[in-house]
Design an enzyme around this catalytic site. Structure first.
Site, PDB file in Angstrom:
ATOM      1  N   GLU A 143     -82.941  15.312  17.636  1.00 43.01           N
ATOM      2  CA  GLU A 143     -81.847  15.975  18.289  1.00 43.01           C
ATOM      3  C   GLU A 143     -81.602  15.633  19.760  1.00 43.01           C
ATOM      4  O   GLU A 143     -80.189  15.535  20.209  1.00 43.01           O
ATOM      5  CB  GLU A 143     -82.361  17.767  18.342  1.00 43.01           C
ATOM      6  CG  GLU A 143     -82.428  17.990  16.729  1.00 43.01           C
ATOM      7  CD  GLU A 143     -82.378  19.724  16.902  1.00 43.01           C
ATOM      8  OE1 GLU A 143     -82.375  20.407  17.635  1.00 43.01           O
ATOM      9  OE2 GLU A 143     -82.559  20.237  15.624  1.00 43.01           O
ATOM     10  N   GLU A 144     -82.571  15.040  20.343  1.00 44.04           N
ATOM     11  CA  GLU A 144     -82.316  14.449  21.714  1.00 44.04           C
ATOM     12  C   GLU A 144     -81.582  13.313  21.684  1.00 44.04           C
ATOM     13  O   GLU A 144     -80.400  13.189  22.609  1.00 44.04           O
ATOM     14  CB  GLU A 144     -83.749  14.389  22.340  1.00 44.04           C
ATOM     15  CG  GLU A 144     -83.467  13.200  23.679  1.00 44.04           C
ATOM     16  CD  GLU A 144     -84.859  13.274  24.546  1.00 44.04           C
ATOM     17  OE1 GLU A 144     -85.894  14.164  24.065  1.00 44.04           O
ATOM     18  OE2 GLU A 144     -84.755  12.648  25.276  1.00 44.04           O
ATOM     19  N   ARG A 145     -81.605  12.579  20.786  1.00 47.88           N
ATOM     20  CA  ARG A 145     -80.859  11.390  20.612  1.00 47.88           C
ATOM     21  C   ARG A 145     -79.460  11.622  20.373  1.00 47.88           C
ATOM     22  O   ARG A 145     -78.449  10.920  20.762  1.00 47.88           O
ATOM     23  CB  ARG A 145     -81.691  10.281  19.914  1.00 47.88           C
ATOM     24  CG  ARG A 145     -82.911   9.733  20.425  1.00 47.88           C
ATOM     25  CD  ARG A 145     -83.749   8.923  19.897  1.00 47.88           C
ATOM     26  NE  ARG A 145     -84.964   8.437  20.654  1.00 47.88           N
ATOM     27  CZ  ARG A 145     -85.837   8.256  19.939  1.00 47.88           C
ATOM     28  NH1 ARG A 145     -86.199   8.152  18.831  1.00 47.88           N
ATOM     29  NH2 ARG A 145     -87.160   7.827  20.950  1.00 47.88           N
TER      30      ARG A 145
END
Ligand code: FAD
Length: 384
Positions: free
Chosen positions: A241-243
């Site tokens: 999700e961060e990426r």
């Protein structure tokens, strides 16, 4: 990725919020190397923007991940990278694992106030001796009765100077590096935690980035997220999700950079014509726009795979890699067309040039993304 009326509504609400509550203050916050996280997050929370994809039981809107992508993209409308990053840490980096695997009590205590904006969250993975190689972190949480006692350090932690709690990755046992870690919610006011340093950086000026020490820090074991020993796995999931967020957040900022450059180059004259009228200039901007739209397509495709429940490790890594590359290429190329004005501190393009440099480093460096993609291609040599 099909954009609905609801997506557009979120885009409109957030754009208005950025125009009224963020952009007028950006220069002041950048100069102060700090922004009022609690004040800003409470306002975002009141609009429901900190919990779009979080469960409704804890105050979230229960929407699918495409809404996070639209929010990340729209945050690119902010006139700096630091505030979007701080918000992204809260919504898509420090809280996904807690939302998915935390106990009900833990989610009530820490997730719900992160969604209202009462609490500011940070994520503690990197250390002075471990960044790219997440498996080699040394911070340890040993059991003492019903508690953990934590010792170690976390480095580069966004939001950490102001945060109320950290989603901490620590070793909770001996043994294989991928199976000995847990994620633990650690309240930042716990005795034994010191913010050793607020780190000065070349960009993302308004973001508080801390070096945090843990010295005999005692927290209850019930603050662990999910199962013991699965922290590395949860963090790798959280990284997807961060990426995706990082890729989506680049799109609008890059597009704005190109538009602002075209506007400037249209007005600025040299040798009897607008700078923009030189073919080398408008062709280059056309090429860059094509690259940004390719990034958008890749990010939306990765999101569609994610929504379909597929493993998006490779897709998210490709999107993050492409975003990192373009965050270097686009502001650098655009800055050139501003001449001396591009070399001044407060220029919007020079700010993106500095802020955007982080995209190839934070949340996994470009080379780490290449390693993941190569592994999925079956071309990565086996470790000797
Ligand atoms: C402003 C900022 C904010 C950050 N926020 C957070 C945060 O909130 N939480 C958090 O946990 N971390 C955060 N980080 C840390 C960030 O994720 C790390 O900096 C990043 O993962 C790289 O780790 P490192 O700096 O230790 O670099 P190193 O691991 O020392 O790597 C240095 C360089 O070596 C190269 N390299 C590494 N591995 C390979 C490889 N396999 N093959 C080829 N080359 C390689 C890359 O070029 C890399 O940039 C932040 C960093 C910055 C600068």
């Amino acid at each position: 990725m099909q954009l609905t009326h609801e997506h557009e509504e979120i885009r409109r609400t957030l754009t208005r919020f950025i125009d009224n509550e963020i952009n007028p203050h950006v220069d002041e916050w950048e100069a102060a190397e700090m922004f009022p996280a609690h004040e800003l997050f409470r306002k975002l929370g009141a609009l429901g923007l900190l919990g779009l994809t979080k469960p409704e039981a804890y105050g979230g809107a229960g929407l699918d991940y495409s809404y996070s992508v639209v929010m990340a993209e729209t945050l690119g409308h902010a006139r700096c990278g630091a505030i979007p990053m701080a918000i992204g840490v809260q919504t898509d980096m420090a809280t996904p694992a807690l939302a998915r695997f935390g106990s009900d009590a833990l989610r009530r205590e820490f997730l719900a106030p992160a969604i209202t904006g009462e609490m500011v969250a940070c994520v503690g993975v990197s250390e002075p001796g471990a960044g790219s190689d997440v498996s080699s972190v040394k911070t340890a949480a040993r059991k003492a009765g019903d508690d953990y006692i934590i010792d170690g350090s976390k480095m580069w932690i966004t939001n950490s100077v102001q945060a109320d709690w950290m989603c901490l990755l620590a070793n909770t046992s001996e043994g294989a590096a991928h199976k000995n870690k847990s994620l633990i919610v650690v309240p930042m006011k716990t005795p034994g935690i010191t913010v050793a340093k607020k780190i000065r950086k070349i960009g993302m000026m308004a973001s508080d980035t801390g070096l945090i020490h843990f010295d005999d820090v005692r927290v209850p074991q019930r603050f662990r997220i999910g199962e013991e020993g699965l922290g590395f796995t949860y963090q790798m999931m959280q990284f997807q999700e961060e990426r995706l967020w990082a890729a989506a957040n680049s799109i609008q900022a890059l597009a704005n950079c190109i538009t602002q450059t075209a506007d400037y180059a249209r007005e600025r004259k040299a040798f009897g014509q607008a700078i923009l009228d030189n073919q080398v200039v408008h062709f280059r901007l056309a090429e860059l726009k094509t690259e940004v739209e390719a990034l958008r397509a890749l990010t939306y495709m990765a999101t569609e795979h994610y929504l379909a429940g597929r493993d998006v490790t490779e897709w998210a890594s490709m999107a993050k890699l492409k975003a990192g590359r373009l965050m270097r290429e686009v502001p650098d190329a655009c800055l050139q067309f501003w001449g001396g004005m591009g070399f001044t501190w407060d220029n919007p393009v020079s700010r993106l040039y500095r802020d955007g440099r982080l995209a190839s480093i934070g949340g996994g460096a470009d080379e780490v993304m290449l390693g993941i993609i190569a592994k999925h291609m079956g071309t990565l040599p086996a470790r000797r």
